[in-house]
Every structure is written in structure tokens, then in C-alpha cells.
Scaffold this active site. Sequence first.
Site, PDB file in Angstrom:
ATOM      1  N   ARG A 176       0.850  -1.215   0.000  1.00  0.00           N
ATOM      2  CA  ARG A 176       0.000   0.000   0.000  1.00  0.00           C
ATOM      3  C   ARG A 176       0.874   1.249   0.000  1.00  0.00           C
ATOM      4  O   ARG A 176       0.605   2.214   0.717  1.00  0.00           O
ATOM      5  CB  ARG A 176      -0.960   0.052   1.202  1.00  0.00           C
ATOM      6  CG  ARG A 176      -1.995  -1.045   1.343  1.00  0.00           C
ATOM      7  CD  ARG A 176      -2.967  -1.053   0.203  1.00  0.00           C
ATOM      8  NE  ARG A 176      -2.459  -1.953  -0.827  1.00  0.00           N
ATOM      9  CZ  ARG A 176      -2.513  -3.286  -0.756  1.00  0.00           C
ATOM     10  NH1 ARG A 176      -3.066  -3.864   0.244  1.00  0.00           N
ATOM     11  NH2 ARG A 176      -2.035  -4.038  -1.717  1.00  0.00           N
ATOM     12  N   SER A 228     -10.418  -0.040   4.175  1.00  0.00           N
ATOM     13  CA  SER A 228      -9.582  -0.342   5.344  1.00  0.00           C
ATOM     14  C   SER A 228      -9.007   0.958   5.886  1.00  0.00           C
ATOM     15  O   SER A 228      -8.358   1.697   5.149  1.00  0.00           O
ATOM     16  CB  SER A 228      -8.414  -1.248   4.951  1.00  0.00           C
ATOM     17  OG  SER A 228      -8.904  -2.403   4.335  1.00  0.00           O
ATOM     18  N   GLU A 264      -4.300   4.126   6.721  1.00  0.00           N
ATOM     19  CA  GLU A 264      -4.131   3.971   5.268  1.00  0.00           C
ATOM     20  C   GLU A 264      -4.572   5.216   4.487  1.00  0.00           C
ATOM     21  O   GLU A 264      -3.802   5.723   3.670  1.00  0.00           O
ATOM     22  CB  GLU A 264      -4.875   2.722   4.776  1.00  0.00           C
ATOM     23  CG  GLU A 264      -4.608   2.447   3.312  1.00  0.00           C
ATOM     24  CD  GLU A 264      -5.402   1.259   2.776  1.00  0.00           C
ATOM     25  OE1 GLU A 264      -5.202   0.137   3.252  1.00  0.00           O
ATOM     26  OE2 GLU A 264      -6.212   1.479   1.854  1.00  0.00           O
TER      27      GLU A 264
END
Length: 336
Positions: free
Chosen positions: A162, A236, A331
Site C-alpha cells: 500500500r 480499510s 491507510e
Amino acid sequence: MIERNADLSRANTLALPARAECLARPDSVPRLAEVLAGRARHEPLFVLGEGSNVVLAGDLPGLTVIPALRHIERLREDEQHVWVRAGAGAVWDQLVAETVARGWLGLENLSLIPGTVGAAPFQNIGAYGAELADVLEEVEAVAVEDGRTVRFNAEQCDFGYRDSLFKSRRRGEFLITHVTVRLNRQGHCRTDYGGLAQQFDDLPARQITPAAVRRAVIALRQSKLPDPRALANAGSFFKNPVVDHAHHQRLLAQYPDLVAFPHQQGVKLAAGWLIERAGWKGRNLGPVGMHREQALVLVNHGGASVSQVLTLAGAVKDDVQRLFQVELEQEPVVLP
Ligand SMILES: Cc1cc2nc3c(=O)[nH]c(=O)nc-3n(C[C@H](O)[C@H](O)[C@H](O)COP(=O)(O)OP(=O)(O)OC[C@H]3O[C@@H](n4cnc5c(N)ncnc54)[C@H](O)[C@@H]3O)c2cc1C
């Protein structure tokens, strides 16, 4: 055309209230160049796609660009591969749907991830054992500083879990205009991850088509993740933290049902499991909460402010740190 004082509350899937001082939606590279050239030298610049991975902490000063380059084209092909190029404003899942429909392999595990093609390299989107880095051929971008076109191959993008050069080391320097992926005409789909494995266990590999994997991924995602159109969220909210083997062993001794996956730098823990174990699954603080089915997803039940979102995120992080000595990393990016 530039819109002034534009409402962004529908341009972010967490549905936080915010406005852009100036908003442009250029649909070609020359239009984008015009927009950038018209901006004052030190004026702040923000780029948004569908706003499905941002936390808008307030109004965005200066210029906000939402690229509207939406074409998808077959660039070239050989006996084994097909190269497909898409504009930054194309819907990611449309690219997946179109390539899977032709039987090309490579994007099927990334089905139904919200957002645009241009945002995909930013955090190297991934799901079900696959990530963009596996198929990325080239990113084309415009350098914000001087408007020149810059091309990056996969290695130059510095992809991580990510993460990429666009999200970390050189954040804010480039506006991505196109992404080219290299897909396979034949080969085996990847089905060894999570819930996918059970569904395809009994089938011989050659019968597992990209279309079948896409259907399975869509069904799994729809059963687990709240649709932001029905319940505002940004997917998320935390990354799965990576710990060293000793730390993992200590936790495992205390929590034998701890969910974890192998990782190059140690062991990747399931953040959703940690959050659930810390008692946050389905728990609310005012209008925000951690989703009742998927503890990793922070949801806005309606009318939340950014401070309520960040207070909840902080409380979850503190509890996970206290219980497991693990630091959760957020995130979605906070803007401005
Ligand atoms: C329900 C749900 C499920 C999700 N599931 C997943 C998942 O399985 N895997 C996964 O990886 N992600 C997932 N996400 C996160 C999100 O879908 C991805 O991060 C997606 O790539 C964001 O796209 P976007 O267009 O909405 O980007 P935005 O949220 O608008 O922007 C995200 C970041 O990218 C930057 N950016 C956007 N476009 C450009 C551009 N053209 N050039 C330069 N920078 C740009 C922005 O400045 C911002 O910092 C999920 C989100 C939701 C809501």
C-alpha cells in the site's frame, strides 16, 4: 472550466464536509497543462479521484484537480501479452471488467476496488494476493513543478505494501495521467489467497478463468465490505502491521487464534483481528464507528466531522498499542 468554492462532500466516500477553493476536471493532457499553467506558482495543488481513500480534514485551498481522462485502449500485443493503457479518470473496476471480459489475465483479483485508475499506483492497490505492481508496465505523469511529462516503470515507482514513491518519497510532485498494464493472454489465475482458495480448491487450474475469479472476488467483497453509497467509509482504515518473528511468537503464545500472514520483513498481522480483539468491532463513538462485520473499516453513520473520525481512529490505535504493542498506521491520506 474552473469551479470556485466547490462542494466536495459528495466527492469523498467518507462523506466529510469540505470545499475546494478552485476545482478543475481536465479531460485531456493539454487541458490539464492549461489548468496547471494558470495556477499561481506557490498555490497549493491537490489531486483527487473518487475520494475513496482520503480523509478531508477541511477545505482545500488553491487548486484541486480531478482528472477526467477516461479512455481505455489496447496499446500493443504479442503472442503472450496485451498492453492496456487507461486514463487517470477511468473507473478502476471498468478497466478490470473490460480486460477480464476479453479473457486477459492479471486484474481479476483486483475486481471491485473503488476509485480511479490514476489513484491505483499511489498506494499500489491490492487485494486477494495480487497488487498493481504485479502487472504495471508504465505510469505517465505530469510534474507539478514545471509541467513536463514523466514516465515511470514499475521499478521506478518504488512500490511497497500500500505504498509507492507517489505516496511517500515524492508525495505531491506528480499528477498521474495514464497507467499501462501488461496482461497475459494465457496462464493461471491466482486463487491461493483467503476465501478464494476454498472456492476453487476442487477445480483443475485450466478451468479457473479470470471471469470466474472476478465473480468470486465480487461476491466475497460484497459480503464483507460496506458499500460507501449505502454507508460512508474509506475502506480499510489501517494497514496490516508487520512485526518481527519474535514479536509474533510472543503474541501467538498469548493469543493462539491470532491471524497473520508471511511477509518479507517478518509477519503481517491482520489489523481487523487486532481491532476486533481490542473490542472495537461494531462499536461507535457518536456518528462514527468500526463496522460491525469488518472491524478494519471506519464508517460514518451520517453527519460526522473530521475530528470525530480522527478521535475514533486515535482511540482504536491507542487500544491496539496498549494490548499488543503494535502501532497501527492509517491507510487513507489526510488532506489538506
Ligand atoms: C469500500 C472500499 C474498499 C476498498 N478496498 C480496497 C482494497 O481492497 N485494496 C486497496 O488497495 N484499496 C482499497 N480501497 C481504497 C481505495 O479504493 C483505493 O485506494 C483507490 O485507489 C482510491 O482511488 P480514488 O480514485 O478514490 O483516490 P482518492 O481517494 O481520490 O485519492 C487517494 C490518494 O491518491 C492521490 N491521487 C488520486 N489520483 C491521483 C492522480 N491522478 N495522480 C496523483 N495522485 C493521485 C490523492 O491525492 C490521494 O492522496 C477501498 C476503499 C473503499 C471505500
